[in-house]
Scaffold this motif. Structure first.
Motif, mmCIF file in Angstrom:
data_model
loop_
_atom_site.group_PDB
_atom_site.id
_atom_site.type_symbol
_atom_site.label_atom_id
_atom_site.label_comp_id
_atom_site.label_asym_id
_atom_site.label_seq_id
_atom_site.Cartn_x
_atom_site.Cartn_y
_atom_site.Cartn_z
ATOM 1 N N UNK A 47 0.902 -1.122 -0.011
ATOM 2 C CA UNK A 47 -0.090 0.102 0.013
ATOM 3 C C UNK A 47 0.987 1.218 0.294
ATOM 4 N N UNK A 48 0.563 2.132 -1.131
ATOM 5 C CA UNK A 48 1.307 3.587 -0.911
ATOM 6 C C UNK A 48 0.220 4.495 -0.165
ATOM 7 N N UNK A 49 0.783 4.877 0.825
ATOM 8 C CA UNK A 49 0.162 5.966 1.524
ATOM 9 C C UNK A 49 0.184 7.348 0.906
ATOM 10 N N UNK A 50 -0.779 8.090 0.185
ATOM 11 C CA UNK A 50 -0.596 9.076 -0.566
ATOM 12 C C UNK A 50 -0.498 10.334 0.247
ATOM 13 N N UNK A 51 -0.801 10.408 1.311
ATOM 14 C CA UNK A 51 -0.545 11.652 2.136
ATOM 15 C C UNK A 51 0.980 11.765 2.696
ATOM 16 N N UNK A 52 1.517 10.668 3.059
ATOM 17 C CA UNK A 52 2.782 10.548 3.759
ATOM 18 C C UNK A 52 3.966 10.141 2.699
ATOM 19 N N UNK A 53 3.520 9.244 1.582
ATOM 20 C CA UNK A 53 4.223 9.059 0.609
ATOM 21 C C UNK A 53 4.966 7.797 0.882
ATOM 22 N N UNK A 54 4.630 7.084 1.992
ATOM 23 C CA UNK A 54 5.362 5.688 2.478
ATOM 24 C C UNK A 54 4.670 4.669 1.766
ATOM 25 N N UNK A 55 5.738 3.830 1.596
ATOM 26 C CA UNK A 55 5.096 2.494 0.968
ATOM 27 C C UNK A 55 5.014 1.348 2.044
ATOM 28 N N UNK A 56 4.170 0.642 2.450
ATOM 29 C CA UNK A 56 4.003 -0.434 3.282
ATOM 30 C C UNK A 56 3.773 -1.600 2.410
ATOM 31 N N UNK A 84 7.378 -10.464 6.828
ATOM 32 C CA UNK A 84 8.195 -9.497 6.722
ATOM 33 C C UNK A 84 7.375 -8.215 6.494
ATOM 34 N N UNK A 85 7.471 -7.200 7.528
ATOM 35 C CA UNK A 85 6.913 -5.794 6.967
ATOM 36 C C UNK A 85 7.892 -4.896 6.852
ATOM 37 N N UNK A 86 7.732 -4.171 5.716
ATOM 38 C CA UNK A 86 8.435 -3.181 5.200
ATOM 39 C C UNK A 86 7.924 -1.763 5.108
ATOM 40 N N UNK A 87 8.553 -0.570 5.521
ATOM 41 C CA UNK A 87 8.306 0.474 5.441
ATOM 42 C C UNK A 87 9.303 1.452 4.618
ATOM 43 N N UNK A 88 8.926 1.818 3.582
ATOM 44 C CA UNK A 88 9.919 2.766 2.634
ATOM 45 C C UNK A 88 9.278 4.144 2.652
ATOM 46 N N UNK A 89 10.229 5.088 3.204
ATOM 47 C CA UNK A 89 10.074 6.257 3.343
ATOM 48 C C UNK A 89 10.939 7.009 2.159
ATOM 49 N N UNK A 90 10.445 7.419 0.970
ATOM 50 C CA UNK A 90 11.705 7.838 -0.088
ATOM 51 C C UNK A 90 11.820 9.358 0.379
ATOM 52 N N UNK A 91 10.908 9.987 0.692
ATOM 53 C CA UNK A 91 11.142 11.295 1.252
ATOM 54 C C UNK A 91 12.297 11.585 2.179
ATOM 55 N N UNK A 92 12.287 10.716 3.352
ATOM 56 C CA UNK A 92 13.515 10.811 3.984
ATOM 57 C C UNK A 92 14.375 9.731 3.942
ATOM 58 N N UNK A 93 14.452 8.933 2.845
ATOM 59 C CA UNK A 93 15.381 7.971 2.443
ATOM 60 C C UNK A 93 15.682 6.933 3.542
ATOM 61 N N UNK A 94 14.621 6.397 3.841
ATOM 62 C CA UNK A 94 14.737 5.382 4.979
ATOM 63 C C UNK A 94 13.907 4.062 4.750
ATOM 64 N N UNK A 117 19.903 3.425 5.792
ATOM 65 C CA UNK A 117 19.567 5.129 5.691
ATOM 66 C C UNK A 117 21.010 5.485 5.114
ATOM 67 N N UNK A 118 20.729 6.851 4.320
ATOM 68 C CA UNK A 118 22.023 7.275 3.842
ATOM 69 C C UNK A 118 23.021 7.305 4.916
ATOM 70 N N UNK A 119 24.205 6.994 4.541
ATOM 71 C CA UNK A 119 25.292 7.085 5.443
ATOM 72 C C UNK A 119 25.707 8.465 6.030
ATOM 73 N N UNK A 120 25.750 8.832 7.103
ATOM 74 C CA UNK A 120 25.985 10.527 7.774
ATOM 75 C C UNK A 120 27.395 11.052 6.990
ATOM 76 N N UNK A 121 28.520 10.133 6.728
ATOM 77 C CA UNK A 121 29.673 10.505 6.369
ATOM 78 C C UNK A 121 29.593 11.018 4.698
ATOM 79 N N UNK A 122 28.744 10.082 4.103
ATOM 80 C CA UNK A 122 28.632 10.331 2.668
ATOM 81 C C UNK A 122 27.161 9.778 2.122
ATOM 82 N N UNK A 123 26.240 10.943 2.495
ATOM 83 C CA UNK A 123 24.780 10.614 2.284
ATOM 84 C C UNK A 123 24.320 10.175 0.710
ATOM 85 N N UNK A 124 24.952 10.932 0.074
ATOM 86 C CA UNK A 124 24.534 10.621 -1.524
ATOM 87 C C UNK A 124 25.303 9.316 -2.034
#
Length: 185
Positions: A47-56, A84-94, A117-124
């Motif tokens: 399910x894609x939550x359109x208000x939060x943009x998260x994929x469940x 297995x339950x997965x939550x993807x938050x593309x906006x916060x990249x988590x 998560x993006x690595x704090x030393x090289x997030x991109x």
């Protein structure tokens, strides 16, 4: 007694590539040899939550029963079913994955949590993967030393399988990098 461990791994690939590899790792035919303990993976719900943009997403994962061989003899099962339950938050990249067994529960409880998560030393350019696993053998809690040994054997098996999973993820990331460059392997 509960056996718990945590691991961290840095993928020297961007978050988008690592999370794509995570989704594809079970579907790639070459990975079936390395991940031979995985017997089946089926998507139950997404399910894609359109208000939060998260994929469940919820998937059923069937694995070869964890732990020493005699666990299969005691339980009468050589497979274990997990959710297995997965939550993807593309906006916060988590990306957060939580897996727990739903069969063999009266004998063993296993819960695994993975977070990308993006690595704090090289997030991109890099992605940090944090994994926490807890294993509890239930009917042997009265025999604490035996339960502890079995939990240790199970933890060792899970750590071996985690290493295999990282190997597959690295291979998938390199494949995706090559694919995005337009070069076929």
């Amino acid at each position: 007694m509960v056996r718990a461990y945590s691991q961290e791994h840095t993928y020297k690939h961007p978050w988008e590539r690592v999370t794509t590899a995570s989704w594809r790792k079970f579907a790639d035919p070459e990975n079936k040899r390395v991940l031979s303990h995985i017997r089946a993976v089926d998507t139950l719900n997404h399910k894609l939550d359109s208000s939060s943009g998260k994929l469940y997403t919820t998937r059923a994962v069937t694995i070869h029963a964890p732990g020493p061989w005699f666990i299969s003899k005691i339980t009468g099962q050589d497979s274990c079913h997990c959710v297995e339950s997965t939550v993807v938050d593309a906006q916060s990249r988590s990306m957060q994955i939580s897996t727990r067994n739903i069969s063999l529960e009266k004998f063993i409880e296993v819960e695994e949590k993975i977070r990308y998560d993006p690595h704090p030393e090289n997030p991109n350019g890099w992605t940090i993967c944090r994994q926490e696993t807890s294993i509890r053998i239930k009917p042997l809690s009265a025999l604490a030393s035996m339960a502890e040994k079995i939990e240790q054997k199970c933890a060792e098996r899970f750590q071996q399988n985690s290493a295999k999973g990282r190997e597959v993820m690295e291979r998938m990331c390199k494949y995706l990098e090559t694919e995005s460059s337009g070069i076929s392997m």
